[in-house]
Scaffold this motif. Structure first.
Motif, PDB file in Angstrom:
ATOM      1  N   GLY A  66       0.839  -1.190   0.000  1.00 57.57           N
ATOM      2  CA  GLY A  66       0.000   0.000   0.000  1.00 57.57           C
ATOM      3  C   GLY A  66       0.873   1.238   0.000  1.00 57.57           C
ATOM      4  N   TYR A  67       0.543   2.181  -0.869  1.00 53.89           N
ATOM      5  CA  TYR A  67       1.398   3.358  -1.019  1.00 53.89           C
ATOM      6  C   TYR A  67       1.446   4.210   0.243  1.00 53.89           C
ATOM      7  CZ  TYR A  67       2.857   2.889  -5.822  1.00 53.89           C
ATOM      8  OH  TYR A  67       3.489   2.463  -6.955  1.00 53.89           O
ATOM      9  N   ARG A  68       0.325   4.418   0.879  1.00 57.29           N
ATOM     10  CA  ARG A  68       0.355   5.233   2.093  1.00 57.29           C
ATOM     11  C   ARG A  68       1.172   4.568   3.189  1.00 57.29           C
ATOM     12  NH1 ARG A  68      -6.022   6.649   2.337  1.00 57.29           N
ATOM     13  NH2 ARG A  68      -6.027   4.571   1.426  1.00 57.29           N
ATOM     14  N   ARG A  69       0.928   3.283   3.402  1.00 64.94           N
ATOM     15  CA  ARG A  69       1.652   2.569   4.455  1.00 64.94           C
ATOM     16  C   ARG A  69       3.152   2.544   4.153  1.00 64.94           C
ATOM     17  NH1 ARG A  69      -0.940  -1.787   4.073  1.00 64.94           N
ATOM     18  NH2 ARG A  69      -2.504  -1.346   5.664  1.00 64.94           N
ATOM     19  N   GLY A  70       3.495   2.248   2.907  1.00 60.98           N
ATOM     20  CA  GLY A  70       4.909   2.174   2.538  1.00 60.98           C
ATOM     21  C   GLY A  70       5.611   3.519   2.630  1.00 60.98           C
ATOM     22  N   PHE A  71       4.916   4.562   2.201  1.00 58.30           N
ATOM     23  CA  PHE A  71       5.488   5.905   2.238  1.00 58.30           C
ATOM     24  C   PHE A  71       5.850   6.306   3.662  1.00 58.30           C
ATOM     25  CE2 PHE A  71       4.610  10.467   2.923  1.00 58.30           C
ATOM     26  CZ  PHE A  71       5.516  11.057   2.046  1.00 58.30           C
ATOM     27  N   TYR A  72       4.923   6.144   4.588  1.00 59.61           N
ATOM     28  CA  TYR A  72       5.158   6.604   5.957  1.00 59.61           C
ATOM     29  C   TYR A  72       6.130   5.697   6.716  1.00 59.61           C
ATOM     30  CZ  TYR A  72       1.647  10.203   5.362  1.00 59.61           C
ATOM     31  OH  TYR A  72       0.954  11.317   4.914  1.00 59.61           O
ATOM     32  N   ALA A  73       6.113   4.396   6.438  1.00 63.01           N
ATOM     33  CA  ALA A  73       7.072   3.501   7.091  1.00 63.01           C
ATOM     34  C   ALA A  73       8.502   3.834   6.644  1.00 63.01           C
ATOM     35  CB  ALA A  73       6.747   2.042   6.764  1.00 63.01           C
ATOM     36  N   ALA A  74       8.696   4.032   5.340  1.00 61.74           N
ATOM     37  CA  ALA A  74      10.022   4.373   4.838  1.00 61.74           C
ATOM     38  C   ALA A  74      10.489   5.718   5.367  1.00 61.74           C
ATOM     39  CB  ALA A  74      10.017   4.382   3.304  1.00 61.74           C
ATOM     40  N   LEU A  75       9.554   6.643   5.534  1.00 60.11           N
ATOM     41  CA  LEU A  75       9.880   7.975   6.037  1.00 60.11           C
ATOM     42  C   LEU A  75      10.451   7.899   7.449  1.00 60.11           C
ATOM     43  CD1 LEU A  75       9.753  10.921   5.188  1.00 60.11           C
ATOM     44  CD2 LEU A  75       7.369  10.983   5.938  1.00 60.11           C
ATOM     45  N   ALA A  76       9.853   7.063   8.299  1.00 61.14           N
ATOM     46  CA  ALA A  76      10.348   6.922   9.670  1.00 61.14           C
ATOM     47  C   ALA A  76      11.692   6.188   9.704  1.00 61.14           C
ATOM     48  CB  ALA A  76       9.315   6.175  10.516  1.00 61.14           C
ATOM     49  N   LEU A  77      11.827   5.130   8.930  1.00 63.72           N
ATOM     50  CA  LEU A  77      13.043   4.328   8.956  1.00 63.72           C
ATOM     51  C   LEU A  77      14.252   5.076   8.412  1.00 63.72           C
ATOM     52  CD1 LEU A  77      11.592   0.865   7.867  1.00 63.72           C
ATOM     53  CD2 LEU A  77      12.469   1.494  10.133  1.00 63.72           C
ATOM     54  N   GLN A  78      14.038   5.925   7.392  1.00 64.69           N
ATOM     55  CA  GLN A  78      15.183   6.643   6.834  1.00 64.69           C
ATOM     56  C   GLN A  78      15.729   7.661   7.841  1.00 64.69           C
ATOM     57  OE1 GLN A  78      15.557  10.027   5.669  1.00 64.69           O
ATOM     58  NE2 GLN A  78      13.589  10.569   6.618  1.00 64.69           N
ATOM     59  N   ALA A  79      14.854   8.255   8.672  1.00 67.58           N
ATOM     60  CA  ALA A  79      15.321   9.187   9.705  1.00 67.58           C
ATOM     61  C   ALA A  79      16.176   8.451  10.740  1.00 67.58           C
ATOM     62  CB  ALA A  79      14.137   9.863  10.389  1.00 67.58           C
ATOM     63  N   PHE A  80      15.793   7.220  11.060  1.00 60.51           N
ATOM     64  CA  PHE A  80      16.565   6.405  11.989  1.00 60.51           C
ATOM     65  C   PHE A  80      17.938   6.082  11.404  1.00 60.51           C
ATOM     66  CE2 PHE A  80      17.479   2.108  13.829  1.00 60.51           C
ATOM     67  CZ  PHE A  80      17.692   2.523  15.141  1.00 60.51           C
ATOM     68  N   ALA A  81      17.974   5.706  10.121  1.00 61.04           N
ATOM     69  CA  ALA A  81      19.253   5.412   9.464  1.00 61.04           C
ATOM     70  C   ALA A  81      20.143   6.647   9.429  1.00 61.04           C
ATOM     71  CB  ALA A  81      19.006   4.902   8.043  1.00 61.04           C
ATOM     72  N   LEU A  82      19.547   7.796   9.249  1.00 63.08           N
ATOM     73  CA  LEU A  82      20.298   9.046   9.215  1.00 63.08           C
ATOM     74  C   LEU A  82      20.952   9.326  10.568  1.00 63.08           C
ATOM     75  CD1 LEU A  82      20.770  11.288   7.102  1.00 63.08           C
ATOM     76  CD2 LEU A  82      18.827  12.500   8.091  1.00 63.08           C
ATOM     77  N   ALA A  83      20.185   9.154  11.634  1.00 62.84           N
ATOM     78  CA  ALA A  83      20.725   9.394  12.972  1.00 62.84           C
ATOM     79  C   ALA A  83      21.846   8.418  13.316  1.00 62.84           C
ATOM     80  CB  ALA A  83      19.603   9.305  14.004  1.00 62.84           C
ATOM     81  N   LEU A  84      21.770   7.203  12.789  1.00 59.27           N
ATOM     82  CA  LEU A  84      22.793   6.201  13.081  1.00 59.27           C
ATOM     83  C   LEU A  84      24.157   6.558  12.497  1.00 59.27           C
ATOM     84  CD1 LEU A  84      20.928   2.769  12.707  1.00 59.27           C
ATOM     85  CD2 LEU A  84      21.782   3.836  14.810  1.00 59.27           C
ATOM     86  N   LEU A  85      24.200   7.495  11.542  1.00 58.26           N
ATOM     87  CA  LEU A  85      25.491   7.932  11.015  1.00 58.26           C
ATOM     88  C   LEU A  85      26.380   8.500  12.118  1.00 58.26           C
ATOM     89  CD1 LEU A  85      24.288   9.595   7.698  1.00 58.26           C
ATOM     90  CD2 LEU A  85      25.886   7.684   7.847  1.00 58.26           C
ATOM     91  N   ALA A  86      25.754   9.004  13.174  1.00 62.86           N
ATOM     92  CA  ALA A  86      26.523   9.527  14.305  1.00 62.86           C
ATOM     93  C   ALA A  86      27.341   8.445  14.991  1.00 62.86           C
ATOM     94  CB  ALA A  86      25.577  10.182  15.319  1.00 62.86           C
ATOM     95  N   LEU A  87      26.941   7.176  14.802  1.00 64.76           N
ATOM     96  CA  LEU A  87      27.638   6.061  15.439  1.00 64.76           C
ATOM     97  C   LEU A  87      28.581   5.348  14.490  1.00 64.76           C
ATOM     98  CD1 LEU A  87      24.631   4.521  17.431  1.00 64.76           C
ATOM     99  CD2 LEU A  87      26.288   6.230  18.196  1.00 64.76           C
ATOM    100  N   GLY A  88      28.695   5.839  13.244  1.00 67.71           N
ATOM    101  CA  GLY A  88      29.551   5.181  12.259  1.00 67.71           C
ATOM    102  C   GLY A  88      30.994   5.111  12.736  1.00 67.71           C
ATOM    103  N   THR A  89      31.520   3.896  12.855  1.00 63.49           N
ATOM    104  CA  THR A  89      32.877   3.703  13.387  1.00 63.49           C
ATOM    105  C   THR A  89      33.904   3.445  12.298  1.00 63.49           C
ATOM    106  OG1 THR A  89      32.381   1.350  13.724  1.00 63.49           O
ATOM    107  CG2 THR A  89      32.010   2.833  15.584  1.00 63.49           C
ATOM    108  N   SER A  90      33.472   3.292  11.066  1.00 59.29           N
ATOM    109  CA  SER A  90      34.402   3.015   9.979  1.00 59.29           C
ATOM    110  C   SER A  90      33.827   3.563   8.677  1.00 59.29           C
ATOM    111  CB  SER A  90      34.634   1.505   9.840  1.00 59.29           C
ATOM    112  OG  SER A  90      33.447   0.851   9.407  1.00 59.29           O
ATOM    113  N   PHE A  91      34.686   3.691   7.683  1.00 61.79           N
ATOM    114  CA  PHE A  91      34.245   4.143   6.369  1.00 61.79           C
ATOM    115  C   PHE A  91      33.216   3.178   5.791  1.00 61.79           C
ATOM    116  CE2 PHE A  91      34.828   4.635   1.716  1.00 61.79           C
ATOM    117  CZ  PHE A  91      34.549   5.991   1.612  1.00 61.79           C
ATOM    118  N   GLY A  92      33.424   1.872   6.009  1.00 61.60           N
ATOM    119  CA  GLY A  92      32.475   0.872   5.516  1.00 61.60           C
ATOM    120  C   GLY A  92      31.098   1.014   6.144  1.00 61.60           C
TER     121      GLY A  92
END
Length: 368
Positions: A66-92
């Motif tokens: 479903g487009y609405r469900r997929g849109f909003y789920a991806a929106l929340a998850l991408q913000a989480f992935a973005l914040a995790l960059l603060a914990l990046g310990t290596s280039f990989g």
């Protein structure tokens, strides 16, 4: 039109902050991590490669959940992935997180665009509605410098950007009750993109060229970074007002040529160094107009049941160009004098896109 503007806070979060704020953090990351231009470009390409992969499967996945469900789920998850960059310990690890955020960003962008088209019944208003939606990216760009005000190290800045992306994503839920799911796919409605194939070639070249400018422009500035970036973002948020009605009037093919001409001139290195504020405004107000033009082209030439799938395919072509752009521009920067080489190569790609779009306008395809 209101739906397009409010739903545009989704790409504001996933692209305006999630992708383009990388250019803001890049100078500090280069100093702290000792990144070359090629490595910096590779981190940019990881994000756009993820976007490419996400776009390839976007319409199938979003139809399934479903487009609405997929849109909003991806929106929340991408913000989480973005914040995790603060914990990046290596280039990989940084590469992997940028890749994942790119995949999720594609689902946000494609899903939201399909929802806007489905929720805007009047064809005469679609150019403005999609222009306002795509212009939401500019809102995210304009707000991103807020994370730089505290002058924190790059890791803490990424954490703040993740929080900003989450806030914008929450605001994008406002029009949820007004959203209509895209028309179901029907037999034969997946359609051929042959009528806009030349424009798709220009679209891919544009993707490679504009992302090179957006990645490396901060390395060449002789003016304060935050005001420059804010001006670029604010002008980008005016894309719909600047180009939407014009594209509705002249058509997607001609409109794409006009937008690319402005972009190519604004990206020229001498223009950037002599008139940086002019470059920021002209590039910002135009770079999302190409997306509006392509969307207008296939919404006119393809049946409604093909729009969502066409958005996925055209976004994949666009994303392929974006995936290659930062790496090749970064390589050119290492070989040809740093920012002048990286930005000069980006301008060359935009010039090639302009030529392809102009050829389409001179020899338009025969409608079938």
């Amino acid at each position: 039109m209101i739906v397009g503007a409010l739903l545009g806070l989704g790409p504001a979060a996933a692209l305006g902050v999630g992708r383009f704020a990388y250019a803001l953090v890049l100078p500090e990351m280069q100093r702290a991590l000792g990144l070359s231009y090629a490595q910096a470009g590779l981190l940019g390409s990881a994000n756009t490669l993820g976007y490419f992969v996400g776009a390839l499967v976007s319409h199938r996945l979003l139809y399934a959940v479903g487009y609405r469900r997929g849109f909003y789920a991806a929106l929340a998850l991408q913000a989480f992935a973005l914040a995790l960059l603060a914990l990046g310990t290596s280039f990989g690890a940084l590469l992997a997180l940028r890749l994942v955020q790119g995949v999720l960003g594609a689902w946000v962008f494609v899903g939201g665009a399909a929802l806007v088209l489905a929720s805007t019944p009047r064809r005469s208003s679609r150019g403005l509605a999609t222009g306002l939606y795509f212009g939401g990216v500019g809102v995210g760009i304009a707000l991103s410098p807020l994370a730089m005000l505290a002058a924190l190290p790059w890791r803490e800045t990424w954490a703040l950007l993740g929080g900003l992306s989450l806030l914008l994503g929450g605001a994008a839920t406002a029009p949820v009750r007004a959203l209509q799911e895209p028309a179901p796919r029907t037999v034969g409605a997946s359609g051929s993109l042959r009528p806009i194939a030349p424009l798709l070639a220009a679209y891919g070249l544009y993707g490679a060229g504009y992302i090179g400018y957006m990645t490396f422009v901060t390395t060449a500035l002789g003016v304060p970074l935050a005001p420059f970036w804010a001006l670029l973002g604010l002008s980008a948020s005016c894309t719909g007002l600047m180009w939407g009605r014009w594209i509705d009037r002249v058509g997607g093919g001609a409109g794409m040529t006009h937008v690319l001409l402005v972009l190519t001139l604004a990206s020229l290195y001498p223009v950037l160094t002599a008139w940086p504020w002019v470059s920021a405004f002209a590039f910002g107000v135009s770079f999302l107009g190409v997306i509006t033009a392509v969307t207008a082209a296939f919404s006119k030439l393809l049946p409604p049941g093909a729009w969502a799938g066409a958005m996925g395919v055209s976004t994949a072509v666009f994303a392929l160009g974006q995936a290659l752009g930062p790496s090749v521009s970064g390589f050119a920067g290492d070989r040809l004098g740093g920012p002048v080489g990286a930005l000069g190569f980006s301008t060359a790609l935009l010039g090639a896109a302009l030529l392809a779009a102009w050829l389409q306008a001179v020899w338009p395809p025969v409608k079938r």
